[in-house]
Design a protein around this motif. Structure first.
Motif, PDB file in Angstrom:
ATOM      1  N   ILE A  45     -11.080   7.133   1.205  1.00  0.00           N
ATOM      2  CA  ILE A  45      -9.841   7.854   1.496  1.00  0.00           C
ATOM      3  C   ILE A  45      -9.471   7.756   2.977  1.00  0.00           C
ATOM      4  O   ILE A  45      -8.296   7.699   3.319  1.00  0.00           O
ATOM      5  CB  ILE A  45      -9.961   9.328   1.041  1.00  0.00           C
ATOM      6  N   LYS A  46     -10.465   7.703   3.850  1.00  0.00           N
ATOM      7  CA  LYS A  46     -10.213   7.677   5.297  1.00  0.00           C
ATOM      8  C   LYS A  46      -9.756   6.311   5.805  1.00  0.00           C
ATOM      9  O   LYS A  46      -9.174   6.210   6.880  1.00  0.00           O
ATOM     10  CB  LYS A  46     -11.476   8.099   6.053  1.00  0.00           C
ATOM     11  N   ILE A  47     -10.034   5.265   5.055  1.00  0.00           N
ATOM     12  CA  ILE A  47      -9.701   3.899   5.473  1.00  0.00           C
ATOM     13  C   ILE A  47      -8.187   3.696   5.357  1.00  0.00           C
ATOM     14  O   ILE A  47      -7.561   4.161   4.409  1.00  0.00           O
ATOM     15  CB  ILE A  47     -10.482   2.874   4.611  1.00  0.00           C
ATOM     16  N   SER A  48      -7.602   2.973   6.310  1.00  0.00           N
ATOM     17  CA  SER A  48      -6.150   2.739   6.283  1.00  0.00           C
ATOM     18  C   SER A  48      -5.774   1.875   5.076  1.00  0.00           C
ATOM     19  O   SER A  48      -6.588   1.089   4.576  1.00  0.00           O
ATOM     20  CB  SER A  48      -5.686   2.055   7.568  1.00  0.00           C
ATOM     21  N   VAL A  49      -4.539   2.011   4.629  1.00  0.00           N
ATOM     22  CA  VAL A  49      -4.058   1.238   3.477  1.00  0.00           C
ATOM     23  C   VAL A  49      -4.166  -0.262   3.777  1.00  0.00           C
ATOM     24  O   VAL A  49      -4.553  -1.049   2.914  1.00  0.00           O
ATOM     25  CB  VAL A  49      -2.608   1.632   3.097  1.00  0.00           C
ATOM     26  N   GLU A  50      -3.843  -0.652   4.996  1.00  0.00           N
ATOM     27  CA  GLU A  50      -3.923  -2.066   5.370  1.00  0.00           C
ATOM     28  C   GLU A  50      -5.366  -2.584   5.254  1.00  0.00           C
ATOM     29  O   GLU A  50      -5.605  -3.673   4.735  1.00  0.00           O
ATOM     30  CB  GLU A  50      -3.392  -2.264   6.793  1.00  0.00           C
ATOM     31  N   GLU A  51      -6.326  -1.793   5.711  1.00  0.00           N
ATOM     32  CA  GLU A  51      -7.731  -2.202   5.615  1.00  0.00           C
ATOM     33  C   GLU A  51      -8.203  -2.209   4.158  1.00  0.00           C
ATOM     34  O   GLU A  51      -8.990  -3.075   3.761  1.00  0.00           O
ATOM     35  CB  GLU A  51      -8.609  -1.274   6.468  1.00  0.00           C
ATOM     36  N   LYS A  52      -7.681  -1.286   3.351  1.00  0.00           N
ATOM     37  CA  LYS A  52      -8.018  -1.292   1.916  1.00  0.00           C
ATOM     38  C   LYS A  52      -7.504  -2.566   1.263  1.00  0.00           C
ATOM     39  O   LYS A  52      -8.190  -3.172   0.431  1.00  0.00           O
ATOM     40  CB  LYS A  52      -7.410  -0.072   1.218  1.00  0.00           C
ATOM     41  N   LYS A  53      -6.299  -2.982   1.636  1.00  0.00           N
ATOM     42  CA  LYS A  53      -5.743  -4.235   1.089  1.00  0.00           C
ATOM     43  C   LYS A  53      -6.618  -5.412   1.505  1.00  0.00           C
ATOM     44  O   LYS A  53      -6.869  -6.315   0.706  1.00  0.00           O
ATOM     45  CB  LYS A  53      -4.309  -4.437   1.556  1.00  0.00           C
ATOM     46  N   GLN A  54      -7.082  -5.385   2.754  1.00  0.00           N
ATOM     47  CA  GLN A  54      -7.969  -6.460   3.209  1.00  0.00           C
ATOM     48  C   GLN A  54      -9.233  -6.503   2.359  1.00  0.00           C
ATOM     49  O   GLN A  54      -9.706  -7.588   2.014  1.00  0.00           O
ATOM     50  CB  GLN A  54      -8.336  -6.263   4.683  1.00  0.00           C
ATOM     51  N   LEU A  55      -9.758  -5.349   2.011  1.00  0.00           N
ATOM     52  CA  LEU A  55     -10.965  -5.311   1.177  1.00  0.00           C
ATOM     53  C   LEU A  55     -10.707  -5.948  -0.185  1.00  0.00           C
ATOM     54  O   LEU A  55     -11.607  -6.537  -0.786  1.00  0.00           O
ATOM     55  CB  LEU A  55     -11.474  -3.880   1.019  1.00  0.00           C
TER      56      LEU A  55
END
Length: 157
Positions: A45-55
């Motif tokens: 939940i704390k991770i940015s949306v952009e970083e989640k997309k990268q994952l």
């Protein structure tokens, strides 16, 4: 566990959260299992949306990619949660077994009163589909997506 090249993909049954990425999509869960890291929802939940997309889109197949992916996740957990990422114990990758349908899928099918995949259907599913059914059938997972996934994968109509 053997890793397989899987193109980033979101299932229809995940559509209610893919836009916001408030839950961890199956493609990311698959990669986390591949690199042996347990990412908890409060960390996600704390991770940015952009970083989640990268994952979702970063490669995680070759040994170097798996290591880099794991390091990236570990860095994110440290950045946002200020502690080390948890490691997964031995991963039960029953989705890679094409000789039988995992027991947990049969049990979840009975629980939801829907047919389990036949062995032929199981073999015809791709790795990420089999992974999703195994994960959706395990305890602690929101069960309503299990029959939705069976429908999406053409197991039930």
């Amino acid at each position: 566990m053997k890793a397989e090249i899987i193109n980033p993909f979101f299932f229809d049954f995940e559509s209610d959260f893919v836009e916001s990425l408030r839950c961890i999509p199956m493609i990311v869960r698959y990669k986390l299992d591949t690199c042996g890291i347990k990412l908890k929802l409060p960390e996600w939940i704390k991770i940015s949306v952009e970083e989640k997309k990268q994952l979702a889109y970063l490669p995680c197949y070759m040994n170097t990619e798996v290591n880099q992916y794991g390091q990236y996740v570990s860095n994110l957990v440290w950045k946002y949660a200020n502690h080390e990422a948890s490691l997964l114990p031995n991963v039960d990758d029953s989705w890679n077994n094409l000789n039988e349908i995992p027991e947990e899928i049969k049990e979840k099918s009975v629980e939801w009163n829907c047919p389990a995949p036949t062995l032929k259907q199981w073999i015809e599913l791709d790795t990420l589909q089999r992974f999703a059914l195994v994960k959706l059938s395990r305890s602690g997972h929101e069960g309503k997506n299990f029959p939705r996934a069976l429908r999406e994968f053409g197991i039930i109509h």
